[in-house]
Structures are given as C-alpha cells and as structure tokens.
Design an enzyme around this catalytic site. Structure first.
Site, mmCIF file in Angstrom:
data_model
loop_
_atom_site.group_PDB
_atom_site.id
_atom_site.type_symbol
_atom_site.label_atom_id
_atom_site.label_comp_id
_atom_site.label_asym_id
_atom_site.label_seq_id
_atom_site.Cartn_x
_atom_site.Cartn_y
_atom_site.Cartn_z
ATOM 1 N N CYS A 1 -109.231 27.120 53.298
ATOM 2 C CA CYS A 1 -109.329 26.774 54.712
ATOM 3 C C CYS A 1 -109.970 25.402 54.830
ATOM 4 O O CYS A 1 -110.895 25.076 54.086
ATOM 5 C CB CYS A 1 -110.070 27.824 55.532
ATOM 6 S SG CYS A 1 -111.836 27.915 55.282
ATOM 7 N N GLU B 1 -83.380 22.769 47.368
ATOM 8 C CA GLU B 1 -83.983 22.864 46.031
ATOM 9 C C GLU B 1 -82.871 22.910 44.981
ATOM 10 O O GLU B 1 -81.904 23.658 45.142
ATOM 11 C CB GLU B 1 -84.863 24.110 45.944
ATOM 12 C CG GLU B 1 -85.355 24.483 44.558
ATOM 13 C CD GLU B 1 -86.124 23.368 43.863
ATOM 14 O OE1 GLU B 1 -85.748 23.027 42.722
ATOM 15 O OE2 GLU B 1 -87.087 22.840 44.460
ATOM 16 N N GLY C 1 -94.108 18.636 38.082
ATOM 17 C CA GLY C 1 -93.430 17.956 36.984
ATOM 18 C C GLY C 1 -93.967 18.436 35.657
ATOM 19 O O GLY C 1 -93.547 19.466 35.137
ATOM 20 N N GLN D 1 -102.037 16.175 36.598
ATOM 21 C CA GLN D 1 -101.808 16.262 38.039
ATOM 22 C C GLN D 1 -103.171 16.238 38.750
ATOM 23 O O GLN D 1 -104.028 15.458 38.373
ATOM 24 C CB GLN D 1 -100.994 17.513 38.388
ATOM 25 C CG GLN D 1 -99.524 17.236 38.650
ATOM 26 C CD GLN D 1 -99.253 16.450 39.936
ATOM 27 O OE1 GLN D 1 -100.145 16.125 40.709
ATOM 28 N NE2 GLN D 1 -97.995 16.125 40.154
ATOM 29 N N MET E 1 -95.961 22.511 44.803
ATOM 30 C CA MET E 1 -96.438 21.905 46.046
ATOM 31 C C MET E 1 -95.425 22.115 47.170
ATOM 32 O O MET E 1 -95.748 22.616 48.240
ATOM 33 C CB MET E 1 -96.692 20.410 45.841
ATOM 34 C CG MET E 1 -97.810 20.078 44.875
ATOM 35 S SD MET E 1 -99.464 20.472 45.509
ATOM 36 C CE MET E 1 -99.739 22.087 44.797
#
Length: 557
Positions: free
Chosen positions: A411, A197, A54, A131, A178
């Site tokens: 990882c 999308e 956003g 964020q 994301m």
C-alpha cells in the site's frame, strides 16, 4: 571462477511457520525472501533463476545460490554478508544493528554502462542483472506493482475523464512480472483493458492468478468484447496473444480509438525482453545466442513501429504515456526523433505523491499464513482511519489479489505513516497477534531511491534528472540506520546505462532493538524522497519537510 550454470530443474519454496533454519530472524528473513523470489508461483523462470523483467535474477548462478543459502544459515548477528552481482563474496564482522546483508548488483563504471558490455560480463559469469527487486530479494509477484499502476490509472481518470473510467478502455501490452499487473489495475480503477502479450504461457499465468479476466481468440473478437463491456459499463480485462508492434499499427489503421494507451513490454532489454514483429519466440531465443546484434536491431526496429503507433494515438488526443520500460529511448535510437512527445507516467501522474515520500510500501508474512496479512490490513485501517482511498484499495486487494508465494501486501504510504505502521507490526509480532515476524520493504521505484531520467526522475523541475547521488545517499543512510538488508543496483526498469537505484528491507521480529531500527529506517527512507524533491524545488515537498520536521539545512534550517 564459479560454475556459470544458470539452469537447474528444481522447485524452491521458502520455509513457513516460526521454526528457524538460520540462527535468527535477521538472517532467516533474507533466506526466506530469496527463496520466495524463486517460488514457481512468484518467479517468471525460476529454473534459470529469473524472477522478472527479462533476465532479472535472484542469484548469479546455482552455485552462488547454494552458497548464499549456506552462508545465511550460519551467519551470526554481528556479521554482514556481502553479495556482488548475485555472488556471495565475503562475510565481515560488523555489529548487531548493522545490516545482515549488503548487496550490489549490475553496477558498472558509467562509460561501460551499456547492454553490450554487460552481456559480455554476464556470458563470462562475472555479472548479474538484478532488476530492482529480483536481486534484492523482495519481489512479491505482480501485486508489487498493482497499486502503483492502479494509482496511475485513477489519476489519469481524474485528469482526463472527470474522475471516472467507467465505460472507458486501456490499450497496453506486456503481461510479464510487471506488465501482468496492468489488467487487474485497470479493472480496479473501473476500466476495461486490452492487454497484448506474445507468450501464451504468460497469458495462462495471469488467467490462473485472476490478474486478467478473459482471453480473446483474435483481434476482432477482442474489439467486440471491448465494445460490449464498455457499453455495459463493465470493467473486464481481455488478453490477446500477439505482437504489439503488429497490432497497434493495425488498430491505428482501422481507426480504433482507445481511451488510454500505455505499454509494459520488457522493452528495456531488446536482447531478452521484446519479440521482433514476425518472429516466433523460439526464433528469438535461438538467435539471441547465435546473432545477438541482429536480434537487438530487429527488436528496436519493432519498438520504433510500436512507438510510432503510440504517437499516432496521442495525435488523436488520446492520453498516451510511457510506463517506465524505456521504449521511447529505444525508438529514438532507431530514428523516431519525437519519441518523447508523450510523457512518462511519473511526471504525468505520480510525482506529487513522491514529493510527500509516498510510494510502494510492502510487507510479507514470513509465517506463510494469509491471516497474518489480513490482521495487518486491519491494523492499517485502524491507524489510518480517514483515508477512504487507501481503505478501498485494501478491500479490493483482499478481494481480487491472489497471493504469490509468501502472503504479502502493498500500500502506498509516505513519511510518518511508514514508521507508524512498522512499529505497530512489530508490536503485533511481540504480542503474538502475528504468528511469525514480517519483513517490510519496497520497490526501488520510490521517491528517494532512484535516479532514472526516462522514468522516476524524468523532467525534474531543476533539471537534475541524471544526478545519481540521491540513491547512493539513500543506501548509505539505510545502512547507517540499521535496515536488515540494503541493495544498490544499476539498470533496473529501463536497462543498462539509464538508472541507478537502491532498496532496503527491515525485519519486524517483536524486539525492542527492532523497534529502534524500524523507527529510524522507516522515517529516514521516505525522508530522503522528500529531501530529494524539496532540493529540486517542489513546494509540496518543501511543505512536507517542514510539517514532518526534517532537518534540511538549505531549506528548513
């Protein structure tokens, strides 16, 4: 007052190599990672300082960005820069083992912690939405969430489909910073996926970076491709330009049955992140300026339709889950009383990992040399020889994941292993095996660093979902331990009023002092996650705490 100009027609790229532009690697590292967050290969809208999610920004405005860069280049190794919602507000004398930067973003007194008040402050140039990793300068592109999404899909496959997603397909939406991880994560997990999308530019970016394989021309074409590839047992990801609030109800109406349903639109931010059904993107952005209340209402009404369709899929027995964007909350506020009938991904699939302090451990090569990452990949395999699942992830990541900006790797590892890897990376810098230092960080979405009742701490065993002492303690401990920079944010992932969370980054510069800091921070940081879950009564966490020798007075004492 500062100039609140958030637009500049410029391309930013972090320096590469081992030549310093700041006074030491402890200040060069945050400088490069700030710049890397705004690299056009990394950020969603870098000319407006937007990194992802956003309006998740790296700095409050361009004047603040310039001053942060200037300050980092002159900062001494016994000084600490304070950043308040993307604005550098002070430099204070501390000591060499203290963080070089302390960041607080988007934090509001709880009664005022809502989008309406935040947007007023933002418009006045008094606040910035950070964020999670945008304002804390450790975003590494969509790779940063690929493994978490992959682990979620794999675990869902174990629970619902006997461990195999071959011939199955995932229905989802959102291909931003994301959500863009979803198609590749599904492919790596063995499934096809249909990814809706509303912005063609985002589809183009995911095609270019190989996160999505193909784009369908329309819904019929998309479904035909899904039918073909699932029948052939292939794992192919398909993008479809459209609006999820229109397409999901149509799929329900047609009787189409996906094998898994989720969503990663930016529903957490109705004003900036979710296109209302029937609107063009241009209309949406224009009206956000002229009539924000109407835009929020229209977006939330569309989210309600979207969630109702997800509930319809769930009623058919299709595994359906929220992927942490707060869309259920938005729908509930629009009258969908049973919006929370389908679970969030953390309680459904991820919490056992969090109980052991396992989460999104990531590192970036400040050299800019991909070979440095490949060498660290090999070191991870050497030090964790018996984890076939992790080895498979590293192999797939090298083969399929395109680096964005500075080369980086993620990882999921936990307490014990993080410190072991960090110390090994530091030795690789010391010996010259790596051409420059690396930084180690993580998402704020981790086991001990976030309180978010609609996401990471949903349905905690003891009912402590909304207790936000834990991320505060995490930030304080990482500061005391000597992380290179520490951040404390509000509203990431799920929006204003719904989360508090903290982050840390530490530099491996090959020195003895760095090794001491690494050993402390990379033990303490995941240790707080084990502590938090042990305190909530999870036996896995209690056992882990005892095995790892944590001193938890009420549990292990």
């Amino acid at each position: 007052m500062t100039d609140n100009n958030k637009y500049r027609d410029v391309e930013i790229r972090a320096p590469r190599g081992n030549k310093l532009t700041a006074k030491s690697w402890l200040t060069e590292a945050p400088l490069r990672m700030l710049m890397n967050n705004l690299d056009p290969q990394v950020a969603e809208n870098p000319k407006e300082l937007v990194v992802y999610g956003g309006i998740g920004r790296a700095a409050r405005n361009w004047e603040c960005y310039d001053k942060i860069v200037e300050t980092l280049t002159r900062l001494e190794d016994d000084e600490t820069l304070l950043v308040q919602s993307g604005k550098p507000v002070g430099v204070f004398k501390t000591h060499s083992n203290a963080p070089r930067v302390l960041i607080a973003n988007s934090n509001l007194v709880p009664h005022w912690a809502n989008w309406e008040h935040f947007n007023e402050l933002d418009a006045k140039g008094l606040a910035m939405y950070g964020q999670m990793t945008a304002g804390s300068w450790i975003y590494i592109g969509s790779q940063g969430i690929v493994q978490g999404t992959y682990e979620t899909f794999v675990e869902a496959g174990r629970q619902h489909y006997n461990g195999s997603l071959k011939g199955k397909w995932v229905l989802t939406a959102g291909l931003g910073g994301m959500g863009g991880a979803q198609p590749l994560a599904a492919t790596l997990a063995g499934a096809c996926s249909l990814n809706i999308e509303c912005q063609q530019s985002r589809i183009d970016f995911r095609l270019e970076t190989r996160y999505v394989d193909e784009q369908a021309t329309d819904l019929d074409d998309a479904l035909a491709r899904i039918a073909k590839y699932t029948a052939e047992g292939k794992a192919i990801s398909i993008a479809l330009h459209g609006n999820a609030a229109e397409i999901l109800p149509e799929l329900v109406k047609r009787g189409v049955r996906p094998d898994m349903v989720t969503d990663q639109t930016s529903a957490h931010d109705p004003l900036n992140g979710y296109l209302p059904a029937g609107w063009t993107w241009e209309q949406y952005r224009d009206r956000a300026q002229t009539d924000p209340a109407a835009v929020v209402k229209a977006a939330k009404q569309s989210m309600a339709v979207h969630v109702k369709a997800m509930l319809d899929f769930q009623k058919q027995g299709i595994p359906t889950f929220d992927y942490g964007n707060n869309i259920r909350q938005m729908a509930k506020e629009e009258g969908v009383a049973n919006a929370f009938d389908f679970p969030g991904f953390v309680p459904a699939y991820i919490r056992p990992l969090f109980c052991r302090g396992v989460g999104p451990f990531r590192w970036a090569a400040l050299s800019g040399d991909a070979e440095d990452i490949y060498k660290t990949d090999a070191k991870v395999k050497e030090l964790i020889p018996d984890d076939a699942h992790l080895h498979r992830w590293l192999d797939m990541a090298r083969e399929r994941i395109s680096f964005q900006g500075l080369p980086a790797r993620i990882c999921w590892v936990g307490l014990g292993l993080r410190a072991k890897l960090g110390l090994a990376f530091n030795e690789m810098v010391r010996s010259g095996e790596l051409s420059a230092p690396v930084v180690i960080g993580r998402d704020h979405l981790d086991s001990g660093s976030v309180s978010s009742p609609n996401r990471e701490t949903e349905a905690m065993r003891d009912g402590s979902d909304a207790v936000s002492d834990w991320p505060l303690l995490n930030a304080l401990l990482n500061t005391a331990g000597g992380a290179t920079w520490v951040s404390l944010h509000h509203g990431g992932g799920v929006g204003m009023g719904f989360s508090q969370h903290s982050g840390m980054v530490i530099v491996c510069d090959g020195t003895d002092e760095a090794a001491e800091r690494i050993a402390r921070v990379l033990t303490n940081d995941p240790g707080t996650g084990v502590m938090r879950h042990a305190d909530a009564g999870y036996q896995i966490a209690i056992d882990c705490a005892k095995e790892q020798g944590l001193d938890l007075p009420m549990i292990t004492g």
